[in-house]
Design a protein around this motif. Structure first.
Motif, mmCIF file in Angstrom:
data_model
loop_
_atom_site.group_PDB
_atom_site.id
_atom_site.type_symbol
_atom_site.label_atom_id
_atom_site.label_comp_id
_atom_site.label_asym_id
_atom_site.label_seq_id
_atom_site.Cartn_x
_atom_site.Cartn_y
_atom_site.Cartn_z
ATOM 1 N N THR A 43 -0.929 50.390 13.149
ATOM 2 C CA THR A 43 -2.114 50.669 13.980
ATOM 3 C C THR A 43 -2.554 49.379 14.679
ATOM 4 N N CYS A 44 -3.443 49.515 15.624
ATOM 5 C CA CYS A 44 -3.905 48.311 16.348
ATOM 6 C C CYS A 44 -4.675 47.377 15.424
ATOM 7 N N PHE A 45 -5.182 47.903 14.308
ATOM 8 C CA PHE A 45 -5.949 47.050 13.395
ATOM 9 C C PHE A 45 -5.071 46.403 12.324
ATOM 10 N N GLY A 46 -3.796 46.753 12.276
ATOM 11 C CA GLY A 46 -2.897 46.131 11.308
ATOM 12 C C GLY A 46 -2.224 47.112 10.372
ATOM 13 N N PRO A 47 -3.005 47.830 9.536
ATOM 14 C CA PRO A 47 -2.366 48.695 8.538
ATOM 15 C C PRO A 47 -1.453 49.761 9.157
ATOM 16 N N ILE A 48 -0.471 50.182 8.374
ATOM 17 C CA ILE A 48 0.485 51.209 8.808
ATOM 18 C C ILE A 48 -0.099 52.593 8.518
ATOM 19 N N ALA A 49 -0.051 53.467 9.519
ATOM 20 C CA ALA A 49 -0.529 54.843 9.337
ATOM 21 C C ALA A 49 0.555 55.668 8.653
ATOM 22 N N GLU A 50 0.150 56.822 8.160
ATOM 23 C CA GLU A 50 1.100 57.758 7.550
ATOM 24 C C GLU A 50 2.215 58.065 8.550
ATOM 25 N N ASN A 51 3.462 58.160 8.058
ATOM 26 C CA ASN A 51 4.570 58.352 9.010
ATOM 27 C C ASN A 51 5.760 58.990 8.320
ATOM 28 N N PRO A 52 6.698 59.544 9.097
ATOM 29 C CA PRO A 52 7.825 60.253 8.487
ATOM 30 C C PRO A 52 8.912 59.319 7.941
ATOM 31 N N PHE A 53 8.781 58.005 8.143
ATOM 32 C CA PHE A 53 9.902 57.104 7.839
ATOM 33 C C PHE A 53 9.831 56.485 6.442
ATOM 34 N N GLY A 54 8.610 56.181 5.995
ATOM 35 C CA GLY A 54 8.452 55.576 4.671
ATOM 36 C C GLY A 54 9.114 54.217 4.588
ATOM 37 N N SER A 55 9.589 53.909 3.388
ATOM 38 C CA SER A 55 10.099 52.553 3.145
ATOM 39 C C SER A 55 11.583 52.425 3.457
ATOM 40 N N THR A 56 12.180 53.485 3.946
ATOM 41 C CA THR A 56 13.637 53.442 4.116
ATOM 42 C C THR A 56 14.038 53.263 5.585
ATOM 43 N N GLY A 57 15.313 52.953 5.773
ATOM 44 C CA GLY A 57 15.873 52.883 7.125
ATOM 45 C C GLY A 57 15.910 51.467 7.673
ATOM 46 N N ASP A 58 16.782 51.243 8.622
ATOM 47 C CA ASP A 58 16.924 49.940 9.275
ATOM 48 C C ASP A 58 17.163 50.140 10.751
ATOM 49 N N LEU A 370 -3.314 66.850 23.624
ATOM 50 C CA LEU A 370 -1.893 66.485 23.548
ATOM 51 C C LEU A 370 -1.169 67.388 22.548
ATOM 52 N N GLU A 371 -1.807 67.600 21.410
ATOM 53 C CA GLU A 371 -1.176 68.425 20.385
ATOM 54 C C GLU A 371 -1.024 69.876 20.860
ATOM 55 N N VAL A 376 3.800 68.730 27.272
ATOM 56 C CA VAL A 376 3.738 67.271 27.097
ATOM 57 C C VAL A 376 4.236 66.877 25.705
ATOM 58 N N ARG A 377 3.835 67.655 24.693
ATOM 59 C CA ARG A 377 4.320 67.351 23.339
ATOM 60 C C ARG A 377 5.847 67.408 23.314
ATOM 61 N N GLY A 378 6.381 68.344 24.095
ATOM 62 C CA GLY A 378 7.834 68.526 24.137
ATOM 63 C C GLY A 378 8.600 67.391 24.806
ATOM 64 N N PHE A 379 7.904 66.494 25.492
ATOM 65 C CA PHE A 379 8.606 65.336 26.078
ATOM 66 C C PHE A 379 9.108 64.395 24.982
ATOM 67 N N PHE A 380 8.453 64.467 23.816
ATOM 68 C CA PHE A 380 8.696 63.473 22.760
ATOM 69 C C PHE A 380 9.571 64.038 21.639
ATOM 70 N N ALA A 382 10.399 64.807 17.830
ATOM 71 C CA ALA A 382 9.398 65.229 16.834
ATOM 72 C C ALA A 382 8.819 64.049 16.044
ATOM 73 N N ASP A 383 9.675 63.140 15.576
ATOM 74 C CA ASP A 383 9.154 62.022 14.769
ATOM 75 C C ASP A 383 8.267 61.090 15.598
ATOM 76 N N LEU A 384 8.571 60.973 16.875
ATOM 77 C CA LEU A 384 7.766 60.088 17.724
ATOM 78 C C LEU A 384 6.368 60.674 17.935
ATOM 79 N N ILE A 385 6.285 61.953 18.236
ATOM 80 C CA ILE A 385 4.954 62.529 18.492
ATOM 81 C C ILE A 385 4.139 62.619 17.192
ATOM 82 N N THR A 386 4.819 62.939 16.082
ATOM 83 C CA THR A 386 4.115 62.983 14.795
ATOM 84 C C THR A 386 3.509 61.616 14.480
#
Ligand code: GLU
Ligand code: MG
Length: 415
Positions: A43-58, A370-371, A376-380, A382-386
């Protein structure tokens, strides 16, 4: 120069990345710099928001050599080189959630229709730390020296083609405009310009702030996005507003999806304090000739200069996503043959405009739009819009309960 910084611009519109020693620049250009999928949820304030990726992936940051900017050494502060990067999976395939890739894909889609978009971002910002001065005055221009001359020289030496540097209307407000360029290059320059301005201001003992509005009653800092098509394809002097058939349908796409679009182009909790009538930001969803209250202003000029100006953007937006969503919405208008919108003449009165649709009143309303907008939602992907919705709602929640003035201060702190 000791270090090279490889960066991306995230959903909060923040430029983030990693530095590598200059001796490893070649390796960095081949993609040796790692990145993490969940970084997309910062987020713009620093902390990470909830997301589909979690701690995995590179991921790998793949710098585009054409984005290179060099900041020379300045007193005790070493010089640096900065690259913008696309994000790729470890095997080198583009990551579908990369915001820069989102714009590249929109440009490629338009190319399929024989249209090459050209764009330019006008940035307004405030410079704190100078004596007060009058709007548009020579005094303000001179008071901002040597910052102004140093900025123009830095931009010129990096090939950004600055067109004007001006003392603006708001308190301590300034504006810098760049010549039009290809869409990707224009958006890259918008990302880089903000960092070059902030960095130079810091070195001159000033603070540059791109927040959309610094006080609920104050003037806004806008980012106006100008768009046209190569080869004069936006213009047809014989049609309403001088817009070609494609240009009219393109405008119709942006107008029809305006509410959802603003969730991407003006995406901070205070952005909608700026988007209110009589501020010369955007007072409603309409297309007009030479009217600074319009969402889309038709800017005059020869067919080569003629362009559409989208006024409801600010620097809390990611430039790749902001321009990408405008191009995709415009493309939708062309592909689906949206009805040409009404072009309000320069002489239109406020009373005549009373019936035009309003912009969303708040970020929460824009995010809901947007939701709810399947197109417009369909331009993105799924993981990006979520992730996008999650980041923006987390930023909103972080300011929950604060009054408008305090929200402005919190946003000003981080932009
Ligand atoms: N400051 C205005 C805005 O918030 C723009 C003024 C102008 O340059 O027309 O967009
Ligand atoms: Mg301006």
């Amino acid at each position: 120069m000791t270090n090279v910084f490889v960066a991306t611009c995230d959903l909060a519109g923040q430029t983030r990345g990693r530095a590598v020693p200059a001796s490893r620049e070649d390796a960095a250009l081949r993609g040796s710099t790692g990145w993490v999928p969940a970084d997309l949820a910062l987020t713009c304030f620093g902390p990470i928001a909830e997301n589909p990726f979690g701690s995995t992936g590179d991921l790998r940051l793949l710098p585009d050599p054409g984005t290179r900017v060099d900041v020379p050494a300045d007193g005790d502060v070493p010089g640096t080189r900065l690259y913008l990067a696309g994000q790729a999976l470890p095997d080198g395939t583009p990551w579908e959630c990369c915001p820069r890739g989102f714009l590249s894909a929109a440009v490629a889609e338009l190319a399929g229709l024989g249209l090459t978009p050209v764009a330019s971002f006008e940035h307004e910002f405030t410079l704190d730390g100078l004596p007060s001065s009058l709007p548009f005055s020579f005094d303000r221009y001179r008071t901002a020296e040597p910052f102004g001359s140093d900025l123009v020289a830095l931009l010129e030496s990096n090939g950004f083609a600055p067109e004007s540097w001006l003392p603006e209307y708001g308190e301590a407000q300034h504006e810098i405009t760049l010549a039009p360029a290809g869409a990707l290059q224009a958006a890259d320059r918008a990302v880089l310009l903000r960092e070059l301005v902030r960095d130079l201001a810091r070195r001159r003992g000033l603070r540059a702030c791109f927040a959309p509005i610094l006080h609920p009653d104050g003037s806004g800092n806008g980012v106006h996005i100008h768009v046209s098509f190569e080869g004069g394809k936006l213009a047809d002097p014989d049609r309403p507003g001088g817009l070609s058939r494609a240009g009219a349908a393109f405008s119709a796409g942006i107008l029809r999806h305006a509410a959802a679009i603003t969730a991407v182009t003006a995406p901070s909790p205070v952005s909608f304090l700026r988007l209110t009538p009589h501020r010369w930001s955007a007072g409603g969803v309409f297309l007009a000739e030479r009217n600074r209250e319009a969402l889309l202003r038709i800017c005059p000029g020869s067919p080569a200069e003629f362009n559409l100006e989208f006024r409801a953007a600010d620097a809390t937006a990611n430039p790749w996503l902001a321009l990408g969503v405008l191009l995709r919405a415009g493309l939708e208008g062309i592909r689906r043959g949206y009805e040409p919108p009404r072009v309000w003449p320069e002489s239109v009165t406020e009373a005549e405009l009373a019936g035009v649709p309003p912009l969303p009143k708040s970020q929460a309303e824009a995010l809901d739009a947007l939701e709810a907008d399947d197109v417009v939602r369909g331009f993105f992907p799924a993981d990006l819009i979520t992730t996008y919705l999650s980041v923006k709602r987390a930023e909103l929640a972080a300011l929950d309960g604060l009054d408008d003035a305090e929200c402005c201060r919190r946003i000003a702190d981080v932009y």
